[in-house]
Design a protein around this motif. Structure first.
Motif, PDB file in Angstrom:
ATOM      1  N   ARG A  44       0.832  -1.206   0.000  1.00  0.00           N
ATOM      2  CA  ARG A  44       0.000   0.000   0.000  1.00  0.00           C
ATOM      3  C   ARG A  44       0.864   1.252   0.000  1.00  0.00           C
ATOM      4  O   ARG A  44       0.517   2.258  -0.635  1.00  0.00           O
ATOM      5  N   TRP A  47       2.721   1.195  -3.692  1.00  0.00           N
ATOM      6  CA  TRP A  47       1.943   1.165  -4.922  1.00  0.00           C
ATOM      7  C   TRP A  47       1.892   2.503  -5.659  1.00  0.00           C
ATOM      8  O   TRP A  47       2.015   2.524  -6.906  1.00  0.00           O
ATOM      9  N   PRO A  48       1.705   3.661  -4.968  1.00  0.00           N
ATOM     10  CA  PRO A  48       1.660   4.936  -5.710  1.00  0.00           C
ATOM     11  C   PRO A  48       2.901   5.173  -6.567  1.00  0.00           C
ATOM     12  O   PRO A  48       2.801   5.786  -7.634  1.00  0.00           O
ATOM     13  N   GLU A  49       4.060   4.677  -6.123  1.00  0.00           N
ATOM     14  CA  GLU A  49       5.279   4.840  -6.910  1.00  0.00           C
ATOM     15  C   GLU A  49       5.406   3.763  -7.979  1.00  0.00           C
ATOM     16  O   GLU A  49       5.810   4.052  -9.114  1.00  0.00           O
ATOM     17  N   ILE A  50       5.043   2.533  -7.654  1.00  0.00           N
ATOM     18  CA  ILE A  50       5.186   1.427  -8.602  1.00  0.00           C
ATOM     19  C   ILE A  50       4.330   1.629  -9.835  1.00  0.00           C
ATOM     20  O   ILE A  50       4.759   1.352 -10.963  1.00  0.00           O
ATOM     21  N   ARG A  51       3.109   2.160  -9.654  1.00  0.00           N
ATOM     22  CA  ARG A  51       2.177   2.245 -10.786  1.00  0.00           C
ATOM     23  C   ARG A  51       2.630   3.228 -11.863  1.00  0.00           C
ATOM     24  O   ARG A  51       2.127   3.191 -12.990  1.00  0.00           O
ATOM     25  N   HIS A  52       3.595   4.088 -11.553  1.00  0.00           N
ATOM     26  CA  HIS A  52       4.092   5.029 -12.560  1.00  0.00           C
ATOM     27  C   HIS A  52       5.078   4.371 -13.535  1.00  0.00           C
ATOM     28  O   HIS A  52       5.420   4.983 -14.560  1.00  0.00           O
ATOM     29  N   LEU A  53       5.543   3.161 -13.225  1.00  0.00           N
ATOM     30  CA  LEU A  53       6.434   2.391 -14.109  1.00  0.00           C
ATOM     31  C   LEU A  53       7.695   3.173 -14.496  1.00  0.00           C
ATOM     32  O   LEU A  53       8.158   3.120 -15.648  1.00  0.00           O
ATOM     33  N   TRP A 170      10.094  -4.168  -7.290  1.00  0.00           N
ATOM     34  CA  TRP A 170      10.204  -4.576  -8.690  1.00  0.00           C
ATOM     35  C   TRP A 170      11.074  -5.817  -8.827  1.00  0.00           C
ATOM     36  O   TRP A 170      10.843  -6.657  -9.707  1.00  0.00           O
TER      37      TRP A 170
END
Length: 272
Positions: A44, A47-53, A170
């Motif tokens: 949680r 996720w805000p950072e991961i979703r930017h790829l 990642w």
């Protein structure tokens, strides 16, 4: 550093015990699977950072290299004495310097070139070509050290846009499917008795890297490296007590040459 060294050795023992019943490819998969459960506790927040790829292609490249290096390293752990594996792995700083020069444009100093020469001599002392039969697994461990060196340089590039937590997340998310695909090509029956060793190997891997990072935040690399070298005698002791491995003086001598070469380079660069 004490926790980091203990975790690295625990990961080695756990991987070797798993490899007695499972394939090495399964060992890598289950190590990553344990890591997934740990990362899930923090998803949680991440996720805000991961979703930017961010730098996704570089994440894929870094983890492909790291996964391959882990595969070679695990073969070494299964086949070679533990002390030999860790001593050969200490050539990694040399490869870090080389790839940092080649990919990041960092200066390759005279001290680092001398460290490379010293590391090469140390490797010759450990494997002693021409005296008996050189185990091919030693070459795989050297390739693993090279892969780890390249992986660390790619991590340095990734930290420009990614947090350490996202990089680790990642790592698990990419290496887990890689491990599953590889494991399916050599799948063997899994038993309940394998689960404790899965936990030891997987938790040991995450703990080792986390504790090392924390140590590097608090200590200079020139201090961390000599302390980390204690992994070699500790691994030799564990190998002797658990697996009845003979303690080879050549491993310590070659490892000491590699360590002192890198330590001298660090001191020279720090003075400059």
């Amino acid at each position: 550093m004490a926790l980091s060294m203990s975790s690295f050795i625990a990961m080695s023992v756990g991987s070797r015990e798993l490899a007695a019943a499972l394939s090495i490819r399964q060992v890598l998969f289950f190590r990553a699977l344990v890591g997934l459960f740990v990362i899930a506790l923090f998803i949680r927040r991440l996720w805000p950072e991961i979703r930017h790829l961010r730098q996704f292609r570089m994440h894929v490249l870094r983890n492909a290299v790291h996964f391959t290096a882990q595969y070679f390293w695990t073969i070494g752990v299964v086949v070679l004495p533990l002390a030999s594996v860790f001593a050969l792995e200490f050539t990694m700083p040399i490869w870090v310097a080389f790839f940092a020069w080649a990919l990041l444009g960092e200066r390759l100093t005279r001290a680092r070139l001398l460290a490379t020469l010293g590391g090469f001599i140390g490797v010759l002392v450990i494997v002693r070509p021409g005296i008996g039969i050189v185990d091919p697994a030693a070459g795989l461990v050297l390739l693993a050290a090279m892969g780890y060196g390249l992986s660390l340089v790619l991590v340095k590039r990734l930290t420009r846009e990614n947090s350490p937590g996202a990089i680790v997340a990642w790592m698990i998310l990419i290496q887990l499917p890689l491990g599953l695909i590889a494991a399916l090509t050599d799948w063997r029956p899994v038993h309940v008795s394998d689960i404790p060793w899965m936990v030891v190997a997987g938790a040991g891997a995450l703990s080792a890297h986390y504790c090392m990072a924390q140590a590097l935040r608090r200590l200079d690399a020139s201090i961390v490296m000599p302390v980390d070298f204690l992994r070699v005698p500790l691994a030799a002791l564990v190998g002797y007590l658990v697996y009845a491995e003979l303690i080879d003086i050549w491993v310590f001598l070659g490892g000491a040459i590699i360590l002192l070469s890198n330590l001298q380079a660090l001191r020279a660069e720090r003075r400059s």
